[in-house]
Design an enzyme around this catalytic site. Structure first.
Site, PDB file in Angstrom:
ATOM      1  N   ASP A 161      49.653 -24.633 -29.886  1.00  0.00           N
ATOM      2  CA  ASP A 161      48.692 -25.309 -30.758  1.00  0.00           C
ATOM      3  C   ASP A 161      47.356 -24.573 -30.837  1.00  0.00           C
ATOM      4  OD1 ASP A 161      47.935 -27.671 -32.348  1.00  0.00           O
ATOM      5  OD2 ASP A 161      46.587 -28.130 -30.691  1.00  0.00           O
ATOM      6  N   GLU A 198      38.074 -29.875 -25.688  1.00  0.00           N
ATOM      7  CA  GLU A 198      38.014 -31.001 -26.614  1.00  0.00           C
ATOM      8  C   GLU A 198      37.996 -32.302 -25.825  1.00  0.00           C
ATOM      9  OE1 GLU A 198      40.332 -30.362 -30.458  1.00  0.00           O
ATOM     10  OE2 GLU A 198      41.650 -29.508 -28.940  1.00  0.00           O
ATOM     11  N   HIS A 218      44.118 -19.927 -32.578  1.00  0.00           N
ATOM     12  CA  HIS A 218      42.654 -19.961 -32.541  1.00  0.00           C
ATOM     13  C   HIS A 218      42.061 -19.116 -31.402  1.00  0.00           C
ATOM     14  CE1 HIS A 218      43.427 -23.048 -35.365  1.00  0.00           C
ATOM     15  NE2 HIS A 218      43.495 -24.067 -34.545  1.00  0.00           N
ATOM     16  N   HIS A 238      41.924 -21.985 -39.269  1.00  0.00           N
ATOM     17  CA  HIS A 238      40.617 -22.495 -39.684  1.00  0.00           C
ATOM     18  C   HIS A 238      39.481 -22.028 -38.759  1.00  0.00           C
ATOM     19  CE1 HIS A 238      41.146 -25.750 -36.720  1.00  0.00           C
ATOM     20  NE2 HIS A 238      39.872 -26.014 -36.858  1.00  0.00           N
ATOM     21  N   LYS A 264      42.717 -30.756 -23.932  1.00  0.00           N
ATOM     22  CA  LYS A 264      42.391 -32.044 -24.557  1.00  0.00           C
ATOM     23  C   LYS A 264      41.835 -32.977 -23.489  1.00  0.00           C
ATOM     24  CE  LYS A 264      44.663 -31.177 -28.482  1.00  0.00           C
ATOM     25  NZ  LYS A 264      43.901 -30.821 -29.680  1.00  0.00           N
ATOM     26  N   ARG A 314      55.472 -35.923 -53.409  1.00  0.00           N
ATOM     27  CA  ARG A 314      56.669 -36.669 -53.801  1.00  0.00           C
ATOM     28  C   ARG A 314      56.325 -38.017 -54.465  1.00  0.00           C
ATOM     29  NH1 ARG A 314      62.002 -36.477 -51.955  1.00  0.00           N
ATOM     30  NH2 ARG A 314      61.530 -34.667 -50.705  1.00  0.00           N
ATOM     31  N   LYS A 350      35.047 -20.738 -39.461  1.00  0.00           N
ATOM     32  CA  LYS A 350      33.859 -21.337 -38.846  1.00  0.00           C
ATOM     33  C   LYS A 350      32.711 -20.343 -38.909  1.00  0.00           C
ATOM     34  CE  LYS A 350      36.319 -24.309 -35.605  1.00  0.00           C
ATOM     35  NZ  LYS A 350      35.846 -25.672 -35.681  1.00  0.00           N
TER      36      LYS A 350
END
Ligand code: BG6
Length: 482
Positions: free
Chosen positions: A234, A215, A239, A177, A330, A51, A181
Site C-alpha cells: 500500500d 498516519e 509512495h 499521488h 497506521k 454502470r 504533493k
C-alpha cells in the site's frame, strides 16, 4: 505568493468510475478547485462514466454534493453552476457494448482527450480495448490509471502489457499521488536548485537518512482491500519508493519526464535485497476505546502488517555505506511525513566543551510543510565557548505567504499535468516493474514464513522491535510528532 495559474488547453476528460469514492472525494472536487482558480477553460467537458443508469442532471447534483463536502472551499453558487455546466454523464458497460457509441458522440474532435480509469485494475483491459475499438481514443489521447498498479511483478507486467496493446507509454499516466504533493516536488527544488546541499549529498557526508510516513487513521472501512495489501504494497512499493528515489537519485540532465524517471529507475535497480533482520512488521492493537487492526480488517487470523520499518541500502557509488531507514504505519501517535538527513559529525573537534553534534536537515512533507536545518552554534552568554545545536526552521507557507487554499492538492496538479501532456510526475512502466521486482522477494519471504506481525498499541510510535533496527546501529528514530 503562489505562482500564477496558466490555463490548460480545451479538453474532454472522461472519468470511468465516476460514481466511486475517489472521483467524489478527490477528482471532482479537485477539478472544481482548478476551475475556480481559472485554470480550466469554460468550454472543457468532464464526462462521468459508470454502470449506474442516470442522466446528466442527476450526476451534476452528485457532483454538487461532492464539491460541497470535499471541495475545501466555500461554495460559490454561480461558480459552482458554471462548473456543473461542464459536467455530463454517460452510463457505460465496461465489459459490454452499452454506452460506448454515446460516449463517442460526446467526445469532441480537436480537444485534448483524457480518460481517467478510476476503476478496479481488472477492468483496465476491457476499457482500453473498447476505447480503442470504438475509435473514441486515438494516438493523441491520454489515459490515467490509479494504484494499485498490480500486486506483484507478474500482475504489473500483465497490466502494462494489456495497456500497451492499445496505448503507447507516452499516453499512459500512472498516478502516484505523492508525486503531486507540493513538498515532494520541493525535494527536487531543494536538491537541484541550490548549490548548498548537493556537494554533501553522499555517503561521505551523510550518516543516514530516515523517511517516515506516519498516519493516525486505521483501516476501518477499507479493510477488505488493505488486508490483501498491507503497508508494503500500500505504501512502500509506491509512495515511500518515490520519496526514496527523489532523495537518492542523481541530478537528471533536465527536468524532463524521461530524464527524471531514468534517474529514479537507476535508484530502484540499485536497491539491495532486504533480509529478514532488516525489516520489522507491526499490527496495531486496540488501546482504550479504539478498534484493533483485526477488528477493522474483520479478519481475526490476519498476518497483514499495518506498520513496516526497514533498513534499505543502495548499492551505488554515491550511497555506499549510508543506510536509508524507512517506516510507515497506521494508527500511530501523529500524522506526519518527513525525511531526515543526518550528516556525519565533524572529523575533529577544536572545542574543549561540548562535542559538536551531527547536523540534520529535516524536510517536512505534511502537515506544516517546511525545512529545518539543525546546526551548531555557540551558546550565547559569558562563561566560555560552549556549543549548542539550534534549528534554522522554515515553514514554507509562512516564508512565502502562501494561502493553503491556493496550493493545489496532489490530484489537481496531476490532472492538470495530464491535460498539459507532462509525464514528469507519473510513474513509467519500467519504474513500477522495478519497484515490484525489489518488493516481491520481501513479501514472498514473509508469506512463506509463519511469523506474525509485532503488535503495537494504537496511538503509539509503532512496535518496540522497530527501535532495535536503529539501536543496533547506534542510531535512533526521530520522534513521531505532529
Ligand atoms: C494511499 C493509501 O495511497 O495513500 C492509503 O492507499 C494512505 O492507505 C494514503 O492512507 C496516504 O496519503 P496521504 O496523502 O494522506 O499521505
Amino acid at each position: 505568493m503562489v505562482s500564477r495559474v496558466i490555463p490548460v488547453e480545451d479538453f474532454d476528460l472522461v472519468i470511468f468510475g465516476a460514481t466511486g469514492d475517489l472521483a467524489h472525494r478527490k477528482i471532482l472536487p479537485g477539478l472544481y478547485r482548478r476551475f475556480i482558480a481559472g485554470q480550466i477553460p469554460e468550454t472543457a467537458q468532464i464526462i462521468g462514466a459508470a454502470r449506474t443508469r442516470q442522466d446528466d442532471a442527476t450526476f451534476r447534483e452528485q457532483v454538487r454534493a461532492a464539491v460541497a463536502e470535499f471541495g475545501g472551499v466555500a461554495a460559490d453558487e454561480p461558480q459552482l453552476d458554471a462548473f456543473l455546466s461542464l459536467i455530463g454523464y454517460v452510463p457505460i458497460d465496461a465489459t459490454g457494448e452499452g454506452g460506448w457509441s454515446e460516449l463517442k458522440s460526446r467526445v469532441r474532435p480537436g480537444a485534448v482527450h483524457a480518460f481517467y480509469f478510476s476503476v478496479a485494475p481488472s477492468l483496465f483491459g476491457d476499457i482500453a480495448q473498447r476505447l480503442a475499438g470504438h475509435g473514441i481514443a486515438d494516438a493523441n489521447s491520454r489515459i490515467v490509471v490509479e494504484k494499485p498498479f498490480g500486486r506483484d511483478l507478474e500482475s504489473a507486467r500483465a497490466l502494462n502489457a494489456t495497456l500497451a496493446q492499445h496505448f503507447t507509454e507516452e499516453q499512459i499516466y500512472r498516478i502516484d499521488h505523492y508525486l503531486g504533493k507540493e513538498t515532494v516536488q520541493n525535494l527536487m527544488a531543494v536538491r537541484f536548485a541550490n548549490i548548498l546541499f548537493e556537494p554533501l549529498w553522499k555517503a561521505e557526508y551523510v550518516d543516514h537518512v530516515q523517511i517516515t510516513v506516519a498516519e493516525t487513521v486505521g483501516v476501518a472501512g477499507r479493510g477488505s482491500y488493505y488486508d490483501k495489501s498491507g503497508a508494503i504494497r500500500d505504501m512502500v512499493q509506491n509512495h515511500m519508493m518515490q520519496l526514496l528515489c527523489l532523495i537518492a537519485m542523481e541530478p537528471p540532465y533536465h527536468f524532463d519526464p524521461n530524464a527524471v524517471r531514468d534517474e529514479k529507475l537507476k535508484v530502484i535497480r540499485a536497491l539491495e535485497p532486504v533480509g529478514p533482520d532488516d525489516i520489522v512488521r507491526g499490527q496495531y492493537q486496540a488501546n482504550g476505546d479504539g478498534t484493533s487492526y483485526i477488528e477493522d480488517a474483520e479478519n481475526p487470523d490476519s498476518r497483514t502488517e499495518s506498520y513496516v520499518a526497514m533498513k534499505v541500502r543502495i548499492a551505488n557509488w554515491r550511497w555506499q555505506g549510508t543506510p536509508f531507514y524507512l517506516r510507515t504505519g497506521k494508527k500511530l501517535r501523529a500524522r506526519t511525513s518527513e525525511i531526515a538527513i543526518t550528516f556525519k559529525e565533524p572529523p575533529h573537534s577544536i572545542f574543549d566543551e561540548g562535542v559538536p553534534k551531527a547536523d540534520q536537515l529535516v524536510i517536512r512533507l505534511q502537515p506544516n510543510e517546511g525545512m529545518n536545518l539543525k546546526v551548531m552554534i555557540k551558546e550565547p552568554g559569558p562563561g566560555g565557548m560552549r556549543l549548542v545545536q539550534v534549528p534554522l526552521d522554515m515553514t514554507f507557507a509562512e516564508a512565502l505567504g502562501a494561502d493553503g487554499a491556493d496550493v493545489p492538492d496532489a490530484y489537481e496538479r496531476l490532472i492538470m499535468d495530464v491535460i498539459r501532456g507532462n509525464q514528469t510526475l507519473f510513474m513509467r512502466g519500467d519504474e513500477v516493474e522495478a519497484a515490484w521486482a525489489w518488493t516481491d522477494p520481501i513479501i514472498q519471504a514473509w508469506e512463506n514464513g509463519k511469523a506474525r506481525p509485532e503488535p503495537y498499541d494504537a496511538g503509539s510510535s509503532g512496535p518496540e522491535e522497530a527501535l532495535r533496527l536503529l539501536h543496533r546501529d547506534n542510531r535512533r528514530w526521530r520522534e513521531i510528532r505532529a
